[in-house]
Motif scaffolding. Structure first.
Motif, short mmCIF file in Angstrom:
data_model
loop_
_atom_site.label_atom_id
_atom_site.label_comp_id
_atom_site.label_asym_id
_atom_site.label_seq_id
_atom_site.Cartn_x
_atom_site.Cartn_y
_atom_site.Cartn_z
N VAL A 149 0.99 -1.19 0.16
CA VAL A 149 0.16 -0.07 0.34
C VAL A 149 0.99 1.58 -0.06
O VAL A 149 1.91 1.11 0.68
CB VAL A 149 -0.74 -0.10 1.01
N ASN A 161 4.55 8.70 3.93
CA ASN A 161 5.89 7.81 3.66
C ASN A 161 6.96 9.10 3.28
O ASN A 161 8.19 8.35 2.11
CB ASN A 161 5.50 6.43 2.79
N PHE A 166 10.70 -5.25 3.90
CA PHE A 166 9.98 -5.91 3.40
C PHE A 166 9.90 -5.99 1.87
O PHE A 166 9.48 -6.21 0.91
CB PHE A 166 8.60 -5.16 4.02
N ASP A 221 6.20 2.01 14.43
CA ASP A 221 6.65 1.66 12.85
C ASP A 221 5.32 2.32 12.11
O ASP A 221 4.09 2.33 12.68
CB ASP A 221 6.80 -0.03 12.28
N PHE A 248 4.24 1.14 9.17
CA PHE A 248 3.54 -0.03 8.36
C PHE A 248 4.25 -1.47 8.76
O PHE A 248 5.20 -2.17 9.52
CB PHE A 248 3.82 -0.70 7.22
N ALA A 302 3.70 -5.61 8.36
CA ALA A 302 3.77 -6.83 7.46
C ALA A 302 3.57 -7.68 7.96
O ALA A 302 3.00 -8.88 8.51
CB ALA A 302 4.37 -6.23 6.13
N HIS A 303 5.55 -8.89 8.05
CA HIS A 303 5.76 -9.22 7.87
C HIS A 303 5.83 -9.61 9.66
O HIS A 303 6.51 -10.79 10.61
CB HIS A 303 6.68 -10.44 7.11
N GLY A 304 6.25 -8.53 10.60
CA GLY A 304 7.17 -7.98 11.51
C GLY A 304 8.04 -8.40 11.64
O GLY A 304 8.80 -8.66 12.51
N GLU A 305 8.97 -8.54 10.90
CA GLU A 305 10.42 -7.83 10.99
C GLU A 305 10.65 -6.93 12.11
O GLU A 305 12.03 -7.24 12.12
CB GLU A 305 10.61 -8.72 9.80
N ALA A 306 10.73 -5.76 11.18
CA ALA A 306 10.66 -5.28 11.79
C ALA A 306 10.91 -4.56 13.37
O ALA A 306 11.41 -4.62 14.14
CB ALA A 306 10.40 -3.46 10.63
N LYS A 357 -0.80 -4.45 7.94
CA LYS A 357 -1.62 -5.11 6.67
C LYS A 357 -1.46 -7.21 7.19
O LYS A 357 -1.01 -7.74 7.34
CB LYS A 357 -0.81 -5.68 5.25
P1 5GP Z 1 7.81 -5.91 7.47
O1 5GP Z 1 9.06 -5.84 9.06
O2 5GP Z 1 6.62 -6.19 8.86
O3 5GP Z 1 7.33 -7.18 7.01
O4 5GP Z 1 7.44 -4.90 7.81
C1 5GP Z 1 7.41 -3.44 8.17
C2 5GP Z 1 8.25 -1.96 7.12
O5 5GP Z 1 8.12 -1.86 5.59
C3 5GP Z 1 8.05 -0.63 7.89
O6 5GP Z 1 9.05 -0.51 8.69
C4 5GP Z 1 7.35 -0.21 6.01
O7 5GP Z 1 8.70 1.09 6.19
C5 5GP Z 1 7.96 -1.28 5.35
N1 5GP Z 1 6.26 -1.84 4.81
C6 5GP Z 1 5.68 -3.16 4.99
N2 5GP Z 1 4.42 -2.89 4.25
C7 5GP Z 1 4.81 -1.36 3.58
C8 5GP Z 1 3.56 -0.85 2.66
O8 5GP Z 1 2.55 -1.97 2.42
N3 5GP Z 1 3.32 -0.19 1.97
C9 5GP Z 1 4.96 0.63 2.81
N4 5GP Z 1 5.05 2.25 2.45
N5 5GP Z 1 5.71 0.30 3.31
C10 5GP Z 1 5.51 -1.02 3.51
#
Ligand code: 5GP
Length: 191
Positions: A20, A27, A100, A125, A127, A129-133, A157
Protein backbone atom coordinates in the motif's frame (compact mmCIF):
# COMPACT_ATOMS: atom_id res chain seq x y z
CA UNK A 1 -9.34 4.57 13.69
CA UNK A 2 -11.93 5.96 11.33
CA UNK A 3 -10.05 9.14 10.37
CA UNK A 4 -7.05 7.11 9.24
CA UNK A 5 -9.14 4.55 7.35
CA UNK A 6 -10.88 7.33 5.45
CA UNK A 7 -7.53 8.93 4.63
CA UNK A 8 -6.12 5.64 3.32
CA UNK A 9 -9.24 5.15 1.17
CA UNK A 10 -8.99 8.72 -0.13
CA UNK A 11 -5.25 9.02 -0.76
CA UNK A 12 -3.76 5.51 -0.60
CA UNK A 13 -3.02 3.45 -3.66
CA UNK A 14 -2.21 -0.22 -3.88
CA UNK A 15 0.71 -1.78 -5.70
CA UNK A 16 -0.49 -5.28 -6.58
CA UNK A 17 -2.03 -7.12 -3.64
CA UNK A 18 0.83 -6.77 -1.14
CA UNK A 19 1.89 -3.14 -0.92
CA UNK A 20 0.00 0.00 0.00
CA UNK A 21 1.38 3.38 -0.99
CA UNK A 22 0.59 6.33 1.26
CA UNK A 23 3.35 8.71 0.22
CA UNK A 24 1.08 11.77 0.26
CA UNK A 25 0.65 11.72 4.05
CA UNK A 26 2.92 9.12 5.72
CA UNK A 27 5.91 7.97 3.70
CA UNK A 28 7.16 10.93 1.70
CA UNK A 29 5.07 14.02 2.44
CA UNK A 30 4.03 14.10 6.13
CA UNK A 31 0.64 15.39 7.29
CA UNK A 32 1.53 16.70 10.73
CA UNK A 33 -2.09 17.46 11.66
CA UNK A 34 -2.92 13.82 11.00
CA UNK A 35 0.22 12.71 12.87
CA UNK A 36 -0.99 14.65 15.93
CA UNK A 37 -4.30 12.79 15.84
CA UNK A 38 -2.45 9.47 15.42
CA UNK A 39 -0.07 10.27 18.28
CA UNK A 40 -2.97 11.15 20.55
CA UNK A 41 -4.71 7.88 19.67
CA UNK A 42 -1.53 5.86 20.34
CA UNK A 43 -1.35 7.54 23.74
CA UNK A 44 -5.00 6.66 24.41
CA UNK A 45 -4.20 3.00 23.71
CA UNK A 46 -0.77 2.69 25.36
CA UNK A 47 -0.59 5.64 27.77
CA UNK A 48 -1.30 3.59 30.91
CA UNK A 49 1.78 1.36 30.58
CA UNK A 50 4.45 3.58 32.15
CA UNK A 51 6.35 3.96 28.89
CA UNK A 52 9.56 5.99 29.21
CA UNK A 53 11.03 5.60 25.72
CA UNK A 54 9.82 5.24 22.14
CA UNK A 55 11.81 3.15 19.66
CA UNK A 56 11.41 3.10 15.90
CA UNK A 57 13.50 2.38 12.80
CA UNK A 58 14.71 4.77 10.12
CA UNK A 59 13.37 6.34 8.10
CA UNK A 60 9.57 6.31 7.94
CA UNK A 61 8.94 5.63 11.62
CA UNK A 62 10.82 8.70 12.84
CA UNK A 63 8.24 11.40 12.10
CA UNK A 64 5.30 9.66 13.70
CA UNK A 65 7.41 8.51 16.68
CA UNK A 66 8.55 12.10 17.28
CA UNK A 67 5.04 13.53 17.21
CA UNK A 68 3.72 10.70 19.39
CA UNK A 69 6.35 11.48 22.05
CA UNK A 70 4.64 14.84 22.63
CA UNK A 71 1.64 12.92 24.03
CA UNK A 72 3.89 10.73 26.21
CA UNK A 73 5.32 13.65 28.22
CA UNK A 74 8.18 14.13 25.76
CA UNK A 75 9.85 10.77 26.38
CA UNK A 76 13.04 10.27 24.34
CA UNK A 77 12.66 8.84 20.85
CA UNK A 78 15.38 6.48 19.61
CA UNK A 79 15.55 5.23 16.06
CA UNK A 80 17.49 2.17 14.97
CA UNK A 81 19.92 2.76 12.12
CA UNK A 82 20.02 0.33 9.23
CA UNK A 83 23.69 0.89 8.39
CA UNK A 84 26.68 1.66 10.57
CA UNK A 85 27.69 5.27 10.02
CA UNK A 86 31.32 6.10 10.76
CA UNK A 87 30.08 8.39 13.55
CA UNK A 88 28.82 5.33 15.47
CA UNK A 89 32.09 4.61 17.19
CA UNK A 90 30.61 3.32 20.45
CA UNK A 91 29.29 -0.20 21.07
CA UNK A 92 25.81 -0.99 19.76
CA UNK A 93 23.10 -3.61 19.97
CA UNK A 94 22.38 -5.19 16.59
CA UNK A 95 19.58 -7.37 15.24
CA UNK A 96 19.02 -8.66 11.69
CA UNK A 97 15.93 -7.30 9.95
CA UNK A 98 14.67 -8.43 6.55
CA UNK A 99 13.37 -5.47 4.57
CA UNK A 100 9.81 -5.91 3.35
CA UNK A 101 10.26 -3.51 0.47
CA UNK A 102 13.78 -4.52 -0.64
CA UNK A 103 13.98 -8.18 0.43
CA UNK A 104 17.51 -7.62 1.75
CA UNK A 105 18.68 -8.26 5.31
CA UNK A 106 20.30 -5.44 7.24
CA UNK A 107 21.40 -5.06 10.83
CA UNK A 108 19.27 -2.65 12.86
CA UNK A 109 21.60 -0.90 15.28
CA UNK A 110 21.12 1.15 18.43
CA UNK A 111 24.00 2.51 20.48
CA UNK A 112 24.32 0.98 23.94
CA UNK A 113 24.09 4.57 25.25
CA UNK A 114 20.42 4.83 24.29
CA UNK A 115 18.85 1.56 25.45
CA UNK A 116 19.16 0.17 28.96
CA UNK A 117 17.59 -2.11 31.56
CA UNK A 118 15.35 0.65 32.98
CA UNK A 119 13.63 1.27 29.68
CA UNK A 120 9.93 0.58 29.27
CA UNK A 121 9.64 0.87 25.54
CA UNK A 122 6.88 1.48 23.05
CA UNK A 123 7.87 0.33 19.55
CA UNK A 124 6.29 2.36 16.76
CA UNK A 125 6.43 1.77 13.02
CA UNK A 126 4.55 3.08 10.02
CA UNK A 127 3.60 -0.35 8.62
CA UNK A 128 3.35 -3.81 10.14
CA UNK A 129 3.59 -6.52 7.49
CA UNK A 130 5.53 -9.71 8.32
CA UNK A 131 6.66 -8.27 11.63
CA UNK A 132 10.37 -8.37 10.84
CA UNK A 133 11.13 -4.77 11.75
CA UNK A 134 9.13 -4.87 15.01
CA UNK A 135 10.66 -8.21 16.04
CA UNK A 136 14.15 -6.82 15.37
CA UNK A 137 13.43 -3.73 17.46
CA UNK A 138 12.05 -5.88 20.31
CA UNK A 139 15.23 -7.95 20.15
CA UNK A 140 17.33 -4.78 20.62
CA UNK A 141 15.30 -3.73 23.69
CA UNK A 142 15.67 -7.20 25.21
CA UNK A 143 19.42 -7.33 24.57
CA UNK A 144 19.62 -4.16 26.68
CA UNK A 145 17.56 -5.81 29.45
CA UNK A 146 14.65 -3.40 28.88
CA UNK A 147 10.95 -4.17 28.59
CA UNK A 148 8.84 -4.02 25.45
CA UNK A 149 5.53 -2.58 26.72
CA UNK A 150 3.85 -2.59 23.35
CA UNK A 151 4.09 -2.42 19.59
CA UNK A 152 2.05 0.24 17.77
CA UNK A 153 1.71 0.24 14.01
CA UNK A 154 -0.01 2.96 12.05
CA UNK A 155 -1.11 0.59 9.26
CA UNK A 156 -1.19 -3.16 9.70
CA UNK A 157 -1.62 -5.58 6.82
CA UNK A 158 -3.08 -8.39 8.87
CA UNK A 159 -2.95 -10.88 5.99
CA UNK A 160 0.86 -10.84 6.06
CA UNK A 161 0.89 -12.42 9.52
CA UNK A 162 3.21 -10.10 11.45
CA UNK A 163 0.76 -9.18 14.21
CA UNK A 164 -0.13 -12.83 14.87
CA UNK A 165 3.54 -13.77 15.03
CA UNK A 166 4.29 -10.96 17.49
CA UNK A 167 1.22 -11.68 19.67
CA UNK A 168 2.13 -15.38 19.74
CA UNK A 169 5.55 -14.29 21.01
CA UNK A 170 3.78 -12.49 23.89
CA UNK A 171 3.83 -8.86 22.74
CA UNK A 172 0.96 -6.39 23.02
CA UNK A 173 0.28 -5.25 19.45
CA UNK A 174 -2.23 -2.61 18.39
CA UNK A 175 -2.58 -0.94 15.01
CA UNK A 176 -4.56 2.16 14.13
CA UNK A 177 -5.82 0.77 10.80
CA UNK A 178 -5.95 -2.94 10.01
CA UNK A 179 -6.09 -3.99 6.36
CA UNK A 180 -7.48 -7.48 5.80
CA UNK A 181 -6.88 -7.73 2.06
CA UNK A 182 -6.05 -5.82 -1.09
CA UNK A 183 -7.96 -7.14 -4.07
CA UNK A 184 -9.02 -5.87 -7.49
CA UNK A 185 -7.73 -2.40 -6.72
CA UNK A 186 -9.63 -2.15 -3.42
CA UNK A 187 -8.36 -1.95 0.14
CA UNK A 188 -10.45 -3.80 2.76
CA UNK A 189 -10.35 -3.02 6.49
CA UNK A 190 -11.18 -4.94 9.64
CA UNK A 191 -14.48 -3.84 11.30
P1 5GP B 1 7.65 -5.91 8.23
O1 5GP B 1 9.03 -5.78 8.81
O2 5GP B 1 6.57 -5.92 9.26
O3 5GP B 1 7.55 -7.05 7.25
O4 5GP B 1 7.43 -4.61 7.33
C1 5GP B 1 7.39 -3.36 7.94
C2 5GP B 1 8.35 -2.40 7.30
O5 5GP B 1 8.31 -2.51 5.88
C3 5GP B 1 7.95 -1.00 7.66
O6 5GP B 1 9.05 -0.40 8.34
C4 5GP B 1 7.68 -0.31 6.33
O7 5GP B 1 8.65 0.69 6.13
C5 5GP B 1 7.80 -1.36 5.27
N1 5GP B 1 6.49 -1.72 4.67
C6 5GP B 1 5.84 -2.90 4.80
N2 5GP B 1 4.73 -2.94 4.06
C7 5GP B 1 4.64 -1.73 3.46
C8 5GP B 1 3.66 -1.16 2.56
O8 5GP B 1 2.66 -1.76 2.15
N3 5GP B 1 3.90 0.12 2.17
C9 5GP B 1 4.98 0.83 2.60
N4 5GP B 1 5.11 2.09 2.18
N5 5GP B 1 5.93 0.31 3.43
C10 5GP B 1 5.75 -0.96 3.85
Amino acid sequence: MELLKQRILKDGTEIGTEVVKVDSFLNHQLDIGLFMALGKEIHRRFGHLGINKILTIEASGIGIAAITAIYFDLVPVVFAKKAQPNTMTEEFYGAPVKSFTKGTVSIARVSKNYLNANDKVLIIDDFLAHGEAAAGLANLVEQAGGTVCGIAAIIEKEFQGGSKKLRDAGYLVDSLAVITKVEDGKIYFKD
